[in-house]
Design a protein around this motif. Structure first.
Motif, PDB file in Angstrom:
ATOM      1  N   HIS A 140      91.224  16.587  62.025  1.00  0.00           N
ATOM      2  CA  HIS A 140      91.136  15.119  62.114  1.00  0.00           C
ATOM      3  C   HIS A 140      92.540  14.519  62.012  1.00  0.00           C
ATOM      4  O   HIS A 140      92.934  13.701  62.842  1.00  0.00           O
ATOM      5  N   ASP A 197      93.192   6.251  63.876  1.00  0.00           N
ATOM      6  CA  ASP A 197      92.178   6.697  62.915  1.00  0.00           C
ATOM      7  C   ASP A 197      90.796   6.211  63.361  1.00  0.00           C
ATOM      8  O   ASP A 197      89.808   6.952  63.287  1.00  0.00           O
ATOM      9  N   ARG A 200      81.356  13.697  63.440  1.00  0.00           N
ATOM     10  CA  ARG A 200      81.838  13.404  62.079  1.00  0.00           C
ATOM     11  C   ARG A 200      80.794  12.636  61.269  1.00  0.00           C
ATOM     12  O   ARG A 200      80.645  12.867  60.071  1.00  0.00           O
ATOM     13  N   HIS A 239      87.416  14.892  57.054  1.00  0.00           N
ATOM     14  CA  HIS A 239      88.810  14.606  56.748  1.00  0.00           C
ATOM     15  C   HIS A 239      89.634  15.892  56.762  1.00  0.00           C
ATOM     16  O   HIS A 239      90.518  16.078  55.946  1.00  0.00           O
ATOM     17  N   HIS A 247      97.848   9.964  56.082  1.00  0.00           N
ATOM     18  CA  HIS A 247      96.954   8.827  55.852  1.00  0.00           C
ATOM     19  C   HIS A 247      95.721   9.122  54.997  1.00  0.00           C
ATOM     20  O   HIS A 247      95.205   8.218  54.346  1.00  0.00           O
ATOM     21  N   ASP A 248      95.245  10.355  54.978  1.00  0.00           N
ATOM     22  CA  ASP A 248      94.048  10.643  54.185  1.00  0.00           C
ATOM     23  C   ASP A 248      94.345  11.197  52.793  1.00  0.00           C
ATOM     24  O   ASP A 248      93.410  11.445  52.021  1.00  0.00           O
TER      25      ASP A 248
HETATM   26 NI    NI Z   1      91.303   9.381  58.720  1.00  0.00          NI
END
Ligand code: NI
Ligand code: ADP
Length: 216
Positions: free
Chosen positions: A28, A122, A134, A24, A58-59
């Motif tokens: 990314h 995503d 990942r 994350h 978003h994270d």
């Molecule tokens: Ni993400």
């Protein structure tokens, strides 16, 4: 105002996620932003500003980066208070981020095209060569094995099991990664997923050959 908001969000996210090693990280986030804007452009639909903001942020409320889900939401909400954009836009950005997480395969209906595009972006970053990297980075951090043939693949699982249950990084391909190509919303993302999916299949094939010593 829009350019400034993007710049502020970028700075905030770099600061919050910069050092995270679970997949994350800032790169990314930046790939998700770029892919989301690419999908928006090719599909010629959705508000690019909302998409870029939601992709960048978003994270931020992710459970793995916060002690509780509530704390994560508050972090995002407090940041948005410092940004000079209409409340309606802030509400939309929060709604997108809240709705797009995978959470063990549970499907939530996405209300807007912007949410669908950010979710696609995503998910694209979880497959292909980057997705493979990942998965093993995440597995390593969690102390999970790369593979164990004695562990069975979990078909149905709760969010709790998805996060905590015993699995391996190879199992994660069957539990999530190989399913993603059929869970995409836009045609552009589906096209982008084809090569990435193929790449994971060849990787697995080669992996088992080496595992079994068939290549000797
Ligand atoms: Ni993400
Ligand atoms: P999402 O953002 O969709 O909730 P996660 O935050 O669960 O996805 O996962 C972040 C990254 O780590 C993704 O690339 C994902 O595929 C990978 N990952 C998540 N859970 C596992 C797992 N149990 N084993 C290996 N990789 C995982």
């Amino acid at each position: 105002m829009k350019d400034l908001s993007i710049e502020q969000s970028e700075k905030f996210v770099r600061n919050e996620l910069g050092e995270d090693a679970t997949g994350h990280d800032w790169y990314h986030v930046n790939r998700v932003r770029r892919n989301a804007l690419h999908i928006c452009k090719l599909e010629n639909i959705g508000d690019p500003f909302i998409i870029e903001m939601a992709a960048l942020l978003h994270d931020i409320p992710d459970e793995k980066l916060n002690t509780t889900i509530e704390q994560g939401k508050t972090k995002l909400n407090s940041f948005l208070k410092t940004i000079m954009i209409p409340d309606e836009a802030k509400g939309h950005i929060e709604e997108i981020i809240d709705s797009i997480s995978y959470k063990g395969g549970k499907k939530t209906e996405l209300k807007t095209i912007e949410a669908k595009i950010v979710q696609d972006a995503d998910r694209l970053d979880a497959i292909g060569a980057i997705g493979i990297a990942r998965a093993f980075a995440y597995g390593g951090k969690k102390g999970q094995s790369i593979y164990d043939p004695a562990v069975s693949v979990r078909e149905e699982m709760s969010i709790e099991e998805y996060r905590k249950g015993k699995s391996t990084s190879i199992h994660h391909f069957y539990e999530k990664l190989l399913k993603l190509k059929d869970l995409l919303n836009t045609d552009t993302a589906k096209k982008m997923a084809a090569n990435r999916h193929q790449m994971m299949l060849s990787f697995l094939e080669q992996f088992y050959q080496e595992w079994d010593g068939q290549d000797l």
